[in-house]
Design a protein around this motif. Structure first.
Motif, PDB file in Angstrom:
ATOM      1  N   ALA A 113       0.860  -1.192   0.000  1.00 29.39           N
ATOM      2  CA  ALA A 113       0.000   0.000   0.000  1.00 29.39           C
ATOM      3  C   ALA A 113       0.895   1.240   0.000  1.00 29.39           C
ATOM      4  O   ALA A 113       1.681   1.439   0.930  1.00 29.39           O
ATOM      5  CB  ALA A 113      -0.906   0.003   1.224  1.00 29.39           C
ATOM      6  N   ASP A 114       0.770   2.068  -1.031  1.00 32.87           N
ATOM      7  CA  ASP A 114       1.617   3.264  -1.103  1.00 32.87           C
ATOM      8  C   ASP A 114       1.334   4.216   0.057  1.00 32.87           C
ATOM      9  O   ASP A 114       2.216   4.944   0.494  1.00 32.87           O
ATOM     10  CB  ASP A 114       1.474   3.973  -2.448  1.00 32.87           C
ATOM     11  N   ALA A 115       0.127   4.202   0.598  1.00 35.77           N
ATOM     12  CA  ALA A 115      -0.239   5.111   1.692  1.00 35.77           C
ATOM     13  C   ALA A 115       0.589   4.874   2.948  1.00 35.77           C
ATOM     14  O   ALA A 115       0.692   5.762   3.801  1.00 35.77           O
ATOM     15  CB  ALA A 115      -1.726   4.977   2.010  1.00 35.77           C
ATOM     16  N   LEU A 116       1.200   3.707   3.083  1.00 36.72           N
ATOM     17  CA  LEU A 116       2.013   3.403   4.265  1.00 36.72           C
ATOM     18  C   LEU A 116       3.458   3.854   4.123  1.00 36.72           C
ATOM     19  O   LEU A 116       4.235   3.769   5.076  1.00 36.72           O
ATOM     20  CB  LEU A 116       1.988   1.892   4.535  1.00 36.72           C
ATOM     21  N   GLN A 117       3.849   4.338   2.969  1.00 36.16           N
ATOM     22  CA  GLN A 117       5.244   4.683   2.694  1.00 36.16           C
ATOM     23  C   GLN A 117       5.444   6.177   2.936  1.00 36.16           C
ATOM     24  O   GLN A 117       4.878   7.004   2.237  1.00 36.16           O
ATOM     25  CB  GLN A 117       5.615   4.289   1.264  1.00 36.16           C
ATOM     26  N   ILE A 168      13.504  14.765  -0.710  1.00 40.54           N
ATOM     27  CA  ILE A 168      13.326  13.608   0.158  1.00 40.54           C
ATOM     28  C   ILE A 168      14.704  13.204   0.680  1.00 40.54           C
ATOM     29  O   ILE A 168      15.585  12.838  -0.098  1.00 40.54           O
ATOM     30  CB  ILE A 168      12.681  12.420  -0.595  1.00 40.54           C
ATOM     31  N   ALA A 169      14.872  13.295   1.991  1.00 47.37           N
ATOM     32  CA  ALA A 169      16.139  12.921   2.611  1.00 47.37           C
ATOM     33  C   ALA A 169      16.102  11.497   3.143  1.00 47.37           C
ATOM     34  O   ALA A 169      17.144  10.858   3.300  1.00 47.37           O
ATOM     35  CB  ALA A 169      16.469  13.883   3.753  1.00 47.37           C
ATOM     36  N   GLU A 170      14.884  11.012   3.422  1.00 49.85           N
ATOM     37  CA  GLU A 170      14.739   9.682   4.000  1.00 49.85           C
ATOM     38  C   GLU A 170      13.349   9.142   3.713  1.00 49.85           C
ATOM     39  O   GLU A 170      12.385   9.887   3.658  1.00 49.85           O
ATOM     40  CB  GLU A 170      14.952   9.773   5.517  1.00 49.85           C
ATOM     41  N   LEU A 171      13.260   7.843   3.521  1.00 50.38           N
ATOM     42  CA  LEU A 171      11.981   7.155   3.374  1.00 50.38           C
ATOM     43  C   LEU A 171      11.800   6.216   4.556  1.00 50.38           C
ATOM     44  O   LEU A 171      12.778   5.707   5.104  1.00 50.38           O
ATOM     45  CB  LEU A 171      11.941   6.334   2.083  1.00 50.38           C
ATOM     46  N   GLU A 172      10.542   6.002   4.940  1.00 41.26           N
ATOM     47  CA  GLU A 172      10.208   4.979   5.929  1.00 41.26           C
ATOM     48  C   GLU A 172       9.193   4.064   5.264  1.00 41.26           C
ATOM     49  O   GLU A 172       8.064   4.465   5.005  1.00 41.26           O
ATOM     50  CB  GLU A 172       9.636   5.607   7.193  1.00 41.26           C
ATOM     51  N   LEU A 173       9.622   2.851   4.946  1.00 41.38           N
ATOM     52  CA  LEU A 173       8.820   1.918   4.158  1.00 41.38           C
ATOM     53  C   LEU A 173       8.250   0.824   5.055  1.00 41.38           C
ATOM     54  O   LEU A 173       8.954   0.293   5.915  1.00 41.38           O
ATOM     55  CB  LEU A 173       9.678   1.308   3.046  1.00 41.38           C
ATOM     56  N   HIS A 174       6.976   0.498   4.818  1.00 41.68           N
ATOM     57  CA  HIS A 174       6.268  -0.459   5.678  1.00 41.68           C
ATOM     58  C   HIS A 174       5.581  -1.542   4.847  1.00 41.68           C
ATOM     59  O   HIS A 174       4.971  -1.248   3.825  1.00 41.68           O
ATOM     60  CB  HIS A 174       5.180   0.256   6.491  1.00 41.68           C
ATOM     61  N   GLU A 175       5.637  -2.773   5.360  1.00 43.17           N
ATOM     62  CA  GLU A 175       4.824  -3.847   4.794  1.00 43.17           C
ATOM     63  C   GLU A 175       3.384  -3.691   5.262  1.00 43.17           C
ATOM     64  O   GLU A 175       2.452  -3.871   4.511  1.00 43.17           O
ATOM     65  CB  GLU A 175       5.373  -5.215   5.213  1.00 43.17           C
ATOM     66  N   SER A 176       3.203  -3.334   6.527  1.00 44.03           N
ATOM     67  CA  SER A 176       1.869  -3.090   7.071  1.00 44.03           C
ATOM     68  C   SER A 176       1.960  -1.970   8.092  1.00 44.03           C
ATOM     69  O   SER A 176       3.058  -1.557   8.479  1.00 44.03           O
ATOM     70  CB  SER A 176       1.291  -4.358   7.716  1.00 44.03           C
ATOM     71  N   GLU A 177       0.819  -1.492   8.549  1.00 44.16           N
ATOM     72  CA  GLU A 177       0.841  -0.388   9.519  1.00 44.16           C
ATOM     73  C   GLU A 177       1.334  -0.828  10.885  1.00 44.16           C
ATOM     74  O   GLU A 177       1.646   0.006  11.731  1.00 44.16           O
ATOM     75  CB  GLU A 177      -0.536   0.263   9.621  1.00 44.16           C
ATOM     76  N   ASP A 178       1.441  -2.134  11.122  1.00 40.58           N
ATOM     77  CA  ASP A 178       1.877  -2.646  12.421  1.00 40.58           C
ATOM     78  C   ASP A 178       3.378  -2.918  12.497  1.00 40.58           C
ATOM     79  O   ASP A 178       3.865  -3.306  13.552  1.00 40.58           O
ATOM     80  CB  ASP A 178       1.126  -3.940  12.743  1.00 40.58           C
ATOM     81  N   THR A 179       4.100  -2.749  11.403  1.00 39.17           N
ATOM     82  CA  THR A 179       5.537  -3.044  11.412  1.00 39.17           C
ATOM     83  C   THR A 179       6.344  -1.806  11.750  1.00 39.17           C
ATOM     84  O   THR A 179       5.871  -0.679  11.614  1.00 39.17           O
ATOM     85  CB  THR A 179       5.976  -3.606  10.043  1.00 39.17           C
ATOM     86  N   ALA A 180       7.593  -2.013  12.188  1.00 36.24           N
ATOM     87  CA  ALA A 180       8.453  -0.908  12.622  1.00 36.24           C
ATOM     88  C   ALA A 180       8.863   0.012  11.475  1.00 36.24           C
ATOM     89  O   ALA A 180       9.071   1.197  11.679  1.00 36.24           O
ATOM     90  CB  ALA A 180       9.699  -1.464  13.314  1.00 36.24           C
ATOM     91  N   GLY A 181       9.000  -0.529  10.277  1.00 34.16           N
ATOM     92  CA  GLY A 181       9.396   0.284   9.124  1.00 34.16           C
ATOM     93  C   GLY A 181      10.882   0.178   8.827  1.00 34.16           C
ATOM     94  O   GLY A 181      11.699  -0.010   9.713  1.00 34.16           O
TER      95      GLY A 181
END
Length: 186
Positions: A113-117, A168-181
């Motif tokens: 889900a792009d909304a989690l990135q 953009i200096a940094e990205l925080e990428l997630h598999e799901s909203e419950d993961t640390a990123g």
């Protein structure tokens, strides 16, 4: 024992009841404020207080969050328009495009889900993806809301519309909203 004059014992009881009611009211307000804070800033505040963070990698390196292994190949900013001559979208500020490969290294299908990135500017400003621009940037690919089966990998672009004087200096990428990123330093 002497009894208080008429009316004084009733007045003391009323004062005690009013003080008790005030304490209950203040307690309820504090609880409501705590709930509102958790709802508004819960995930970010928890991570800030506990320093819980996922791994950190650089652009070009693979890193994992949950069932996904992410590799960001590049981040390009300064794009003013996305699409073709028939269907396009102009940036409010500028588009930054984060090209990435997502590999499902888990044992079950997982949905990207792009909304989690999340994207972050150099001053820590947090940017949300522009999903409509992302659809135009990925016209030939099935990146968004696509279940990725175990072992499969997809490549696509996540698009951010950020102020023209930032990047953009940094990205925080997630598999799901419950993961640390996974943190990706640009």
């Amino acid at each position: 024992m002497e009894e208080p004059p008429d009316g004084e014992s009733g007045r003391g009881a009323r004062v005690a009841v009013l003080i008790g009611a005030a304490i209950v009211l203040v307690s309820l307000c504090c609880c409501a404020a705590a709930v509102a804070g958790v709802v508004t800033w819960g995930d970010d505040a928890y991570r800030w207080f506990t320093n819980e963070r996922g791994d950190t990698v650089a652009v070009g390196q693979a890193g994992r969050d949950g069932a996904f292994e992410f590799t960001v190949s590049r981040i390009d900013c300064g794009v003013s328009q996305i699409g073709d001559s028939f269907v396009n979208q102009s940036a409010v500020g500028q588009f930054c495009l984060a090209e990435m490969t997502i590999h499902n290294v888990g044992k079950r299908p997982a949905t990207f889900a792009d909304a989690l990135q999340r994207g972050y500017g150099p001053d820590g400003d947090r940017y949300a993806p522009d999903s409509a621009a992302g659809i135009l940037a990925n016209s030939e690919q099935q990146l968004f809301q696509n279940q990725i089966n175990p072992g499969n990998r997809v490549t696509g672009v996540v698009v951010y519309d950020i102020p023209p004087d930032s990047h953009i200096a940094e990205l925080e990428l997630h598999e799901s909203e419950d993961t640390a990123g996974l943190r990706v330093k640009a």
